[in-house]
Each structure stands twice: as structure tokens, then as C-alpha cells.
Motif scaffolding. Sequence first.
Motif, PDB file in Angstrom:
ATOM      1  N   TYR A 195      31.273  35.221  41.436  1.00 61.04           N
ATOM      2  CA  TYR A 195      30.654  35.642  42.696  1.00 61.04           C
ATOM      3  C   TYR A 195      29.736  36.852  42.484  1.00 61.04           C
ATOM      4  N   SER A 231      27.877  39.468  44.730  1.00 67.49           N
ATOM      5  CA  SER A 231      27.827  39.928  46.117  1.00 67.49           C
ATOM      6  C   SER A 231      26.396  40.303  46.502  1.00 67.49           C
ATOM      7  N   HIS A 278      33.977  38.522  40.038  1.00 62.54           N
ATOM      8  CA  HIS A 278      32.774  38.987  40.723  1.00 62.54           C
ATOM      9  C   HIS A 278      31.987  39.918  39.804  1.00 62.54           C
ATOM     10  N   VAL A 279      30.704  39.971  40.067  1.00 64.13           N
ATOM     11  CA  VAL A 279      29.809  40.772  39.234  1.00 64.13           C
ATOM     12  C   VAL A 279      29.819  42.211  39.736  1.00 64.13           C
ATOM     13  N   ALA A 283      28.418  49.223  49.771  1.00 61.35           N
ATOM     14  CA  ALA A 283      28.531  48.263  50.854  1.00 61.35           C
ATOM     15  C   ALA A 283      28.901  48.968  52.135  1.00 61.35           C
ATOM     16  N   ASP A 297      36.075  46.304  44.652  1.00 60.81           N
ATOM     17  CA  ASP A 297      36.462  45.070  45.345  1.00 60.81           C
ATOM     18  C   ASP A 297      35.776  44.974  46.695  1.00 60.81           C
ATOM     19  N   ARG A 347      33.040  46.342  47.675  1.00 58.24           N
ATOM     20  CA  ARG A 347      31.594  46.155  47.608  1.00 58.24           C
ATOM     21  C   ARG A 347      31.212  44.799  47.038  1.00 58.24           C
ATOM     22  N   TYR A 348      31.919  44.377  45.984  1.00 58.54           N
ATOM     23  CA  TYR A 348      31.366  43.299  45.158  1.00 58.54           C
ATOM     24  C   TYR A 348      32.249  42.065  45.085  1.00 58.54           C
ATOM     25  N   ALA A 349      33.533  42.197  45.448  1.00 58.15           N
ATOM     26  CA  ALA A 349      34.398  41.042  45.279  1.00 58.15           C
ATOM     27  C   ALA A 349      34.294  40.152  46.509  1.00 58.15           C
TER      28      ALA A 349
END
Lengths: 331, 719
Positions: free
Chosen positions: A226, A228, A275-276, A322, B682, B684-686
Motif C-alpha cells: 500500500y 498512502s 505500506h510504503v 497526515a 501507521d 500516516r502511511y499504513a
Amino acid sequence: MTTTVPTAAQLAEVADLALRVRTQLQTVLSGLDEAVDATLATILAEGHLLLEDVPGVGKTTLARALGRALDTTVGRIQFTPDLLPSDVTGVSVFRGDEHRFEFRPGPVFANIVVADEINRASPKTQAALLESMQERAVTVDGETRPLPAPFLVVATQNPIDMEGTYPLPEAQRDRFMTRIAVGYPSSDDEIAMLDAHDGHDPLAEVRPVATAADLERAIATVRGIYGSPAVKQYLVDVVRGTRESPDLRLGASPRSSLQLLAAAKARAAMAGRDHVLPDDVKALAVPVLAHRVIPAAQARAAGRSAEAVIQDILARVAVPAARAPEALSRG
Amino acid sequence: MNGGRWRLIATPLIALATGLGVGGLSGLVVFGDWLRPMAAVLAATAAVVVLARLATGRPFLPTAAGALAGAWLIVVAYVPTADGGTSWFPRGETLDGIRLVAERAVWYAQHTVAPAEVEASLAGAITLAVVALFLAIDAIAVGAGFAASAGFLLLAPWLPALTLERRVPTAVLALALAAWLAVIALSRRSDRGSWRARARDGASPAPPVAALAATAATVLVALIAAPLAIGGPGWGAMPRLTLPAELGGASRLDLEIDLRHSLTEQSSEPVLTYTSSDGRLDVLRVYTFGTFDGTRWDRDPEGDMRPATGVLWPEDLADPLIAEPSTATIAIGDSAETRVPIPSSPRSLAAGSEWTYDPSTDEVLIGRPEGTVGLTYTVRSAADFHTEDSLRGADGLIASGGDSAVPTRYLDLNERIDIEKVRQVAEAVTSPATDRYETALLLQEYLRGPNFQYSTDVAPSGGDAVSAFLADGRGYCVQFATAMVVMSRTLDIPARMAIGYLGGAEADGRYVVRGRDAHAWPELYFPGHGWVRFEPTPAVQTGQRPMYATPDQQDTPPVPDVRDTTRPTAQPERPLPTAEPSAAPAAGAGEQGTAGSWVLVAVLVLTAAAGTGLLWWRARRGAAAITDAESAWASMTRRLGARAGDETLTPAETELAILGEGPDLGDDARVALAALRTAVEDQRYAPAGSGVAADVLAGWADRVANAARDAEKGARSRG
């Protein structure tokens, strides 16, 4: 393409495979961890690898060790100025007894193709290899023959010895997912290397630790990793940074973005992650981007290499957090 | 206790602590039934705040809801409708009602004497102040999460009482402080999770550092700023609440006569009444002062006493000199003095056998423990003893050293006074004078002249209040009297300060002397004649000029017209600035201070306010915002500062930077850091995000930030 979300077991399998291969390679090439990691990431991301450095630092050894560690077919081509395209792809020969042409596959028909000193061959021959890299198939006498999967080209070239060479044009270099400068080993690593070579060939000790099927499964797993929105944003910011940098005459192409993400996914899977992370992008930005960009004249005059410019860009681009603005606005 | 639950407990505690703050008004207001609706409004407001906080996660929305609810409740409870009823819903006329109540409260506060009965309008004002204070404290302590700072506001209602050394109900104050400390403790516990658990984990159990720091800061401000302000020259200019010495007890003249004090509230309660055979008495003197240190008067030591019989006068006078005495029968009410009020001319007391007379201070002492309370006595006095001729006649004795009969303290000038300057003024003013009488008259008329203005507010001054007064020209009787005494002394005229009462106002055949008739005047010595009162205070609050000192003769030097000297001496009705019943600052009462120390105090207060604001802002950005891994990470990196690198670093690189820079954090913090880094990665990106609870994340962030801080402290102390 299968893009199912990888399970924990699949991730563990990839990580384990990467660890096994890495261990084998390190018995031959001590101290080349970054090069080895980038190499593995390239394989798992279905890319092709360009090893570029001065002679004698282990480019060919790395390529050969890779071929041995993976229990796959290995083709080896020593590029010379008189090498013909058919020497790469294979030829059809007439079988008098059967009254028909029979195709004799060239060395390119292998899971791993080691193309030594690729810049020594004529552009025509280079084009034959590069086309097969792109198409993953060879067309001879009007018949298209698929190449085996997985298919990985490990090309080496010597950037110093320019006489009698045909440097790869930009468009051709773009076909390689990563370019890795092996570099000189450190003092300790060089001593370790001497020890390893003392009296025997370390290459002989490299045992196959993964089959082509293992590799295929791992590649499928990597596709499902994945990425994001935040990490994609970061990746695009970095790639766009190369286009906007005044130190670069030519920036990285959108294909570079695709390949950088693919390589980053592979690196994530090697670490057992689904995930990256931006760290993956950072670690692979130079191997993936540096050979696709052309430094501007003033940067070259100032002695700044493409690698240095890309490192500067990495040091400048902010890692997006994020939902950061929302979190701050909530008291 | 986790997350937000402590807030629900803290708010009622803050309401309690704020409500107890009315204890700081002790002595200013009478506590009674009005406390009940106040408590009800406060409790209802607090309940609204708590409910709003349950309903929303936003920090200041509950404050807004509480403000609305509180305002509405106050209007309902304290603003009657036009027909006197209660309206649950504000209408157009409500605004008028609010205005009327507000005006009534202000008027009432100005026209009442402490301790005041609290009528409805004043109760409304107090309730408004208490509710507003509660909301402000709650917003800072709970909304912004900075509980310790809120203590500054919590102490506000107590400050006037505490700084003016008024008695406060200690138990109530202690209870309020205990509630505040509980709020701090609650907030700290929630910030750190349980520090007992931290101790179990091997981490150092940190005490509520912020609470201790805030307490220390408060104590420091109290210890440094308050003495600075008190010691500075401007302190006297601060509005003082002079209250009856013992609440509800007898009144007493303020013997602390300091020229730097502004004149504030004066009681309108009767002090004494008298009947007189000869009309109003000029003055009734109680005390004399001879020693002046530049700003304040000190009582003089008692001299040789004699029974208070016969003519009471420092000079030896034959009894017949009181040829046509006027007789006054004086009934003292609730006034507890140690000296008997007597006229300023030679007098004798009809019932003075058990009292003693001190010729050196010219005071009559009464031995009773309750002083003059309830005393009734008759005094005869020679009202017309001093005449212009007799005073002019004293000059012969002056030349032959008649002044040596009085103690030298009546000529002493403290070195803090700029003697030369005062003397120059005095000499310039009195240059036309040919004798002591004319000199005194010129000084009196100079002070009553256009250069001076009666004002209850005095300009701030340093150690030489007389020079300041001569330059500024504003003051009340104490400044005028003192100036005349000092000027006289610079001219080698023995002079002293006298305080007592003016003659009062007539009502139904009796003269009534009230607290606000208290007065001060100078008395100058004329050898062979005694102490002679003059009246340098302009007509607003003064006695008449004595007959002998009224410049109406042709041969006296012309003096400027100084208002109507025949008007009654009683002070005209003026608003009594009583102590403010609410937390609102007294507008107009304290505007006179501009001296350096006030600038200093203002700077300190502003600094404290700015600091509070800054901390509040940081608290708002920081601890309160931890809702997810991202905010926990942001909080931690912000607290670590440069050590955590910049925004171009990925979380993993940040972790490396934190571990690589500076002193070692310890395993506990390293684990927390790794966990928090994984959580933020996690989130942010998972694909699934981070599932870690906010308080756990906050705990990790705290652990790392505190470890870094402690490690750095440790490194500094070792280095």
C-alpha cells in the motif's frame, strides 16, 4: 496484475527471501549493503539494474553472485563492439534433417541476464537488449517469443573508460529502474574481501536460496503493497523537485515516479511492511532518479553530481504529515 | 483518571473556589441572604459548562455556553420587569432594566459605607463579577489546560483584602486555595497518566512541576513585587480602604497621617454631638503632632502630666483671662479616642478631675480603657482669646527668646525635606510681613490662594511630600496644614500639626459632628500667648478662618480672593468612594499614580499576564491537542525542539536524530519513542492507520519529552 493486499505471512515470506539472498550476497561482497538492498528491491519490483562504476569494485561479482543465489537460469553476455543483436536474442538455424528453421535462444532467454560492459557494444546491439528488457519478449523472424519470468537484466558499465564505447542515451538509461554505483569498499571491508578470497573463490560458496517461483510470489506480494496518499504526495514532490531544480537540465520523467514507487514498495515488503514509508522513497530516490536526470552546465562546472543535487532535493522537501492541519486546529 | 474526566470534576471545584472568593469582600459588604441566589446562579452556570463539556470536545465552547447561561440567569434573577416581576425571557424592556440595575448598583456602591448591606442591584453586580471570574478561570484552567495559571485570577478577589491587611476569613481562603490545588493536582495527574504507575515502571515519579512552579512564581511576585510597590513612593497614592478599625466597633481617627495617602472614604456616622452657648465651635482638637519626617507625622512622647483641672493651656494664664467663656456640653458617641476633644483656645473642663493634661502636647488624656466612647462632658473655652492685637503683641517676647519655652521638636525639619527650597518659597511669600502674625497670615493666604487646589487625590511623591505638594498644588487638609507647619518652621516659627473635628452642622439645636468632619490644621506658637490655629485649607473642606486670622483689615497685605469664607464649614455632600464591591476596578479612584514604582508594578503585572497568555497559547497548542498519533508526534517534536530536526525528516529519521543528538534518553524513553514513531507511521502511511489510544500516545510523547528534558538537565548539572 494482482494487487491483493498482502497477508502477514506473504510479507514475512518476502522479508525472509530478501534476508536469505542478502546473506548470500554479503558472503561475497562485504560492505555493499546499500547496493545489495537496492539490487534486491529492483528484482522484487520487476525492474532492471544498471551497475555503473570503475572496474574492479565488484560489479560483475555482484551480478554473478545474484545469479547463483537465485536458483534461476542465468544468461551472461560480455558486450564487445562486434557483438551482434542475434548474439543477444538468439538465431534461427536451418535444420537440414528436419527441413525447417529452429530457433536457438540467445543468452537473453534466462531469468537473470548479466550484461557486462553494455556500453562497449554498438547501439544496435544495445537496442536489441533494451527492447527485450522493455517488451519482456524477443521478436525474431517475425515471431515473438516471451522471455521467462521473472526476468531481470543486470547491466554493468564503466563510466571512466570512454574510448571505444557507446554511452547509453537518456532514453535507454530510462529503461533501467535503478543505477547503482558500487563504490570502493571501506578499509575493513576490503580486508574482509581479501580474507574471503584467500585461497578459494567465494562465489563458489554462494548457494541458491530462492527459486524462480519464490521470486514470482514475492513479486506478486510487492505489487500489493500500500502506498498512502501522503507518501505518494511526498514521492511526487521529490520527482517534481528534480524538474524544478535549476541545477538539473533534465528532470525525472513520470515513468521515474512509477518506478520509484514500485521500488519503494519492494523495499517496504523486504522490511515486512505492508505500506510504503517516505524512508523507502528517500532510500531509493538516488538509485532510481540519478541516472535519469542531467545536471545543468553550472552544476557540472561546480562539480555537483546528479546524486548530490537529488540529495539536496531530499533535504528540502517536507515529509507530509497526515491530517496535520486538522489536528492542530482542534484545540 | 484519564482523558477528559478530570475536567468534569475540576469545573465544580473551580466554581467552589471562585464562589468562596466573595469572602475577600469581608468587611466591605454584609453577608446575608443574597449569597444564596448568587450561589445558585454560579452552580447553574457551572452545570451548564460541565454539560457542554460532556457534549463537545472543543475547549472553549463550554465557556461560551456558560457565559450565555450565566448572563441569562443573572438577568432573570436580578433584573426585574417594569412591573416588578420576573421575566424568564428577555424582552425589549430588559435592556432598560439592565441599565437601571447597573446604575442603581453603581450609585449604591458609591453612596454606602462599608460594611454595606447588599441590596439586589449590588448583589447582581457581585454575582456578575463572580460568574465572569469563574468562566475566565475555567477557560484557562480546564479549557486551555493550564490550571496553575488560573490561580492568579482566583486570587484576584482576595488581593485588595490581602494587600490592605484587612482581616479575611482564613478558613474560607484556605478552602478556596485547597480547591484550586485540587484542580492543579487533577490536571497534572491526567497529563502524565498515573505517576504511581510511572514509578512502578522505574521512571522517576515527577511531582506536579507546573503546579509547584506556578506556586513559586506567585510567592515570588508576592514577595518581590509587593514590597517594591509598598516601599516605593507611589504606594501612598494607592486608593486605600479605610475601614472602621474593628468592624462594627467604634470609629477612630486615623493617626497614620501620611501626606502620600489620598483621602478616601469618610464616614457619615455621627462622632459626637454638642450643645453650645455660643454657636458652633470652630474646631474640636483631639491630637497634636510635632514630629514630621518628610512624609508622615509621628506622635510625640508624653510630657509631664498634671490633672486636667483649671485652665488647660501650655502657657500660664490667669483664670480670669477666660473672661467670657462659651460653654459647650459634648456627648461623644461611638468614637474611641485616647484624647478628649477640646477647643483650640484656652479652656477648662467641668468634669476633668480624673483626666490628665499634658502641657507639652496640649492634649487631655482619658484613662478609661474604652477611651472616649460614650463620654459626656462640659468644656468652657475663651473663644475670643486670640485677637490680632494680642498676637501682634507677642513680637516683643519673640525677640527676647520666648520661643525657647517650647520643645525643639516644633522647630525641627527633617533632612529629607528640601529645606532651602521651602524656605525660599516661605520667605518670598512672607516678604511684606513685619511680624509673626503677618507672616502667619501671609502663609495662610498663600496656601488658600490660586496656586493650590483642594483635592482628595495627591500627586505621588518621594521622601519630601511637602516640596511635592508645593509644586503640585493639590491636596487636602493634611497637605495644607503640613505645608504651613513646615514653611513656618523654615522661618523659625515653632509650629505643630493638630487633628480633630470641625464644628459640625446644626440639627434641632444640637451640633452634630460626623466622621467626615475630621480635619487637620496647623498651630503656630506665639510666645506668651500659646498655640494659635490657622486655616490654610481652601474652603471646600475647611474651617472658617479664625476671626483673628481673617485678613479683613486695611493694613494687612492684600490677598487673593479665595472663595466664600462664610459658607458653612461642613463638607459639602460628595460621593463617597467606598470600596468596590465587585472585582471590577474602581474607575476614577486610582487614577493618580504615575510614579516609577507604578510603572514597575504595571510591568510586572503585564509580564505576568503575557507569561500566562504565552503558557496558555502553548498549552493550547500542546498537551490539549493530543487526539491521535500525529498530534502526539507533533507535541513531542515541538517539545524536543531542535533535537527533533525539521519537517524534511521522516519519522524514522526524526527518531534517529533524537537518539543521536544530546544525552541518552534511557531505555524507557527509547521504547516509547519507537512505539510512537511506529504509531505515527501507521497513521500516516499504513492502510489501516494507527489503533493506539490517545492517552497512551500522550503518555509516550510525555515520556520521551520528559526524558529528553531530564537528560538535558542532568547533562547541564554535570557540565
